[in-house]
Design a protein around this motif. Sequence first.
Motif, short mmCIF file in Angstrom:
data_model
loop_
_atom_site.label_atom_id
_atom_site.label_comp_id
_atom_site.label_asym_id
_atom_site.label_seq_id
_atom_site.Cartn_x
_atom_site.Cartn_y
_atom_site.Cartn_z
N GLU A 115 1.77 6.60 -6.85
CA GLU A 115 0.47 6.84 -7.49
C GLU A 115 0.07 5.68 -8.40
O GLU A 115 -0.38 5.88 -9.52
CB GLU A 115 0.48 8.17 -8.24
CG GLU A 115 0.73 9.36 -7.32
CD GLU A 115 0.70 10.69 -8.06
OE1 GLU A 115 0.75 10.70 -9.30
OE2 GLU A 115 0.62 11.73 -7.38
N ILE A 116 0.24 4.47 -7.88
CA ILE A 116 -0.21 3.27 -8.59
C ILE A 116 -1.58 2.90 -8.04
O ILE A 116 -1.75 2.75 -6.82
CB ILE A 116 0.78 2.09 -8.40
CG1 ILE A 116 2.16 2.47 -8.97
CG2 ILE A 116 0.24 0.82 -9.06
CD1 ILE A 116 3.24 1.44 -8.68
N ALA A 117 -2.57 2.77 -8.93
CA ALA A 117 -3.94 2.47 -8.49
C ALA A 117 -4.01 1.08 -7.87
O ALA A 117 -3.43 0.13 -8.39
CB ALA A 117 -4.89 2.56 -9.68
N LEU A 118 -4.72 0.99 -6.74
CA LEU A 118 -4.91 -0.32 -6.12
C LEU A 118 -6.26 -0.34 -5.43
O LEU A 118 -6.86 0.69 -5.17
CB LEU A 118 -3.79 -0.66 -5.13
CG LEU A 118 -3.63 0.15 -3.83
CD1 LEU A 118 -4.61 -0.28 -2.76
CD2 LEU A 118 -2.23 -0.04 -3.29
N HIS A 119 -6.74 -1.55 -5.13
CA HIS A 119 -7.89 -1.66 -4.25
C HIS A 119 -7.67 -2.81 -3.28
O HIS A 119 -6.98 -3.79 -3.60
CB HIS A 119 -9.22 -1.76 -5.02
CG HIS A 119 -9.53 -3.09 -5.61
ND1 HIS A 119 -9.31 -3.38 -6.93
CD2 HIS A 119 -10.06 -4.22 -5.08
CE1 HIS A 119 -9.69 -4.62 -7.19
NE2 HIS A 119 -10.14 -5.15 -6.08
N GLN A 164 5.71 1.04 -14.05
CA GLN A 164 5.23 0.62 -12.74
C GLN A 164 5.54 -0.85 -12.49
O GLN A 164 5.94 -1.24 -11.39
CB GLN A 164 3.74 0.92 -12.59
CG GLN A 164 3.43 2.40 -12.52
CD GLN A 164 1.96 2.72 -12.69
OE1 GLN A 164 1.20 1.94 -13.28
NE2 GLN A 164 1.54 3.87 -12.19
N ARG A 184 0.83 -1.22 0.00
CA ARG A 184 0.00 0.00 0.00
C ARG A 184 0.86 1.26 0.00
O ARG A 184 0.61 2.20 -0.75
CB ARG A 184 -0.91 0.01 1.24
CG ARG A 184 -2.11 -0.89 1.16
CD ARG A 184 -3.10 -0.53 2.28
NE ARG A 184 -4.10 -1.56 2.41
CZ ARG A 184 -4.15 -2.45 3.40
NH1 ARG A 184 -3.25 -2.43 4.36
NH2 ARG A 184 -5.11 -3.35 3.44
N CYS A 226 2.60 1.80 -3.35
CA CYS A 226 1.68 2.28 -4.39
C CYS A 226 1.27 3.72 -4.14
O CYS A 226 1.13 4.50 -5.09
CB CYS A 226 0.45 1.38 -4.45
SG CYS A 226 0.83 -0.27 -5.07
N LYS A 227 1.08 4.08 -2.89
CA LYS A 227 0.68 5.45 -2.57
C LYS A 227 1.75 6.44 -3.00
O LYS A 227 1.45 7.47 -3.61
CB LYS A 227 0.43 5.56 -1.06
CG LYS A 227 -0.06 6.91 -0.61
CD LYS A 227 -0.30 6.90 0.90
CE LYS A 227 -0.66 8.28 1.40
NZ LYS A 227 -0.79 8.32 2.86
N LEU A 260 -3.32 -4.42 -7.63
CA LEU A 260 -2.82 -3.24 -8.35
C LEU A 260 -3.42 -3.29 -9.74
O LEU A 260 -3.24 -4.26 -10.48
CB LEU A 260 -1.30 -3.27 -8.42
CG LEU A 260 -0.52 -2.91 -7.15
CD1 LEU A 260 -0.91 -3.74 -5.96
CD2 LEU A 260 0.97 -3.01 -7.40
N LEU A 261 -4.16 -2.25 -10.07
CA LEU A 261 -4.93 -2.23 -11.30
C LEU A 261 -4.16 -1.64 -12.46
O LEU A 261 -3.65 -0.53 -12.37
CB LEU A 261 -6.22 -1.42 -11.08
CG LEU A 261 -7.09 -1.89 -9.90
CD1 LEU A 261 -8.12 -0.84 -9.56
CD2 LEU A 261 -7.75 -3.21 -10.25
#
Length: 200
Positions: free
Chosen positions: A89-93, A109, A82, A85-86, A102-103
């Motif tokens: 600025e890598i999108a994740l959920h 990336q 997390r 990625c933060k 990681l989307l």
Amino acid sequence: MSTTGTAAPGSGALELPPFSLDVQALDLGSGVKGVGLELVETENREPVRGKDAAAIWSVVFPALAGNEPCAVDFFSHIERVREFCKTREIALHDAAERCVVLLQPNQEQLRQIFERFEGETFGIRAGAVAQSMDAALEGDLSKRGLDAYQTAYARYTFCAICEPEEGWVTLLSETLWASEVIRRARPAVQPFDIYIARPN
């Protein structure tokens, strides 16, 4: 073979590329179809690690996925993932209790992911269904880790179990057999001095 060897000046001996990507069909039993990819130093057969490995893997996976969406699955060291990625600025959920997805990471990336998490085992899946949440798989990943791919991979173009420190990827796929993996990967690794082979 991606690159043929060249004769070493004055020796007449063949000088092989420093890296080799071995691609072979795997017998995983119980109807599970798999291909093994091993990235090694040609001379000593040691796994390729660090920046070189990250750069190579980061072009191989987009080539294998083609135009299809892909996602990267982590099921351990979630807080570190997390934070990583933060800051980039890598999108994740947060997919489940112990699963972060990681989307659609881009090539740069992916390179950073392979370099930063070289010591971890993580998954990459590609296919049309990778563009939306897969609650069943993600819940299973949270409980069983990457064993969850065995019952889900047929819905995807591939599900890959990545062990970068070992230079090893296990690709589970109904549609990508060893020769197709080589066909897709060869143009992507062309900028690297790398030999692609199917070991006996």
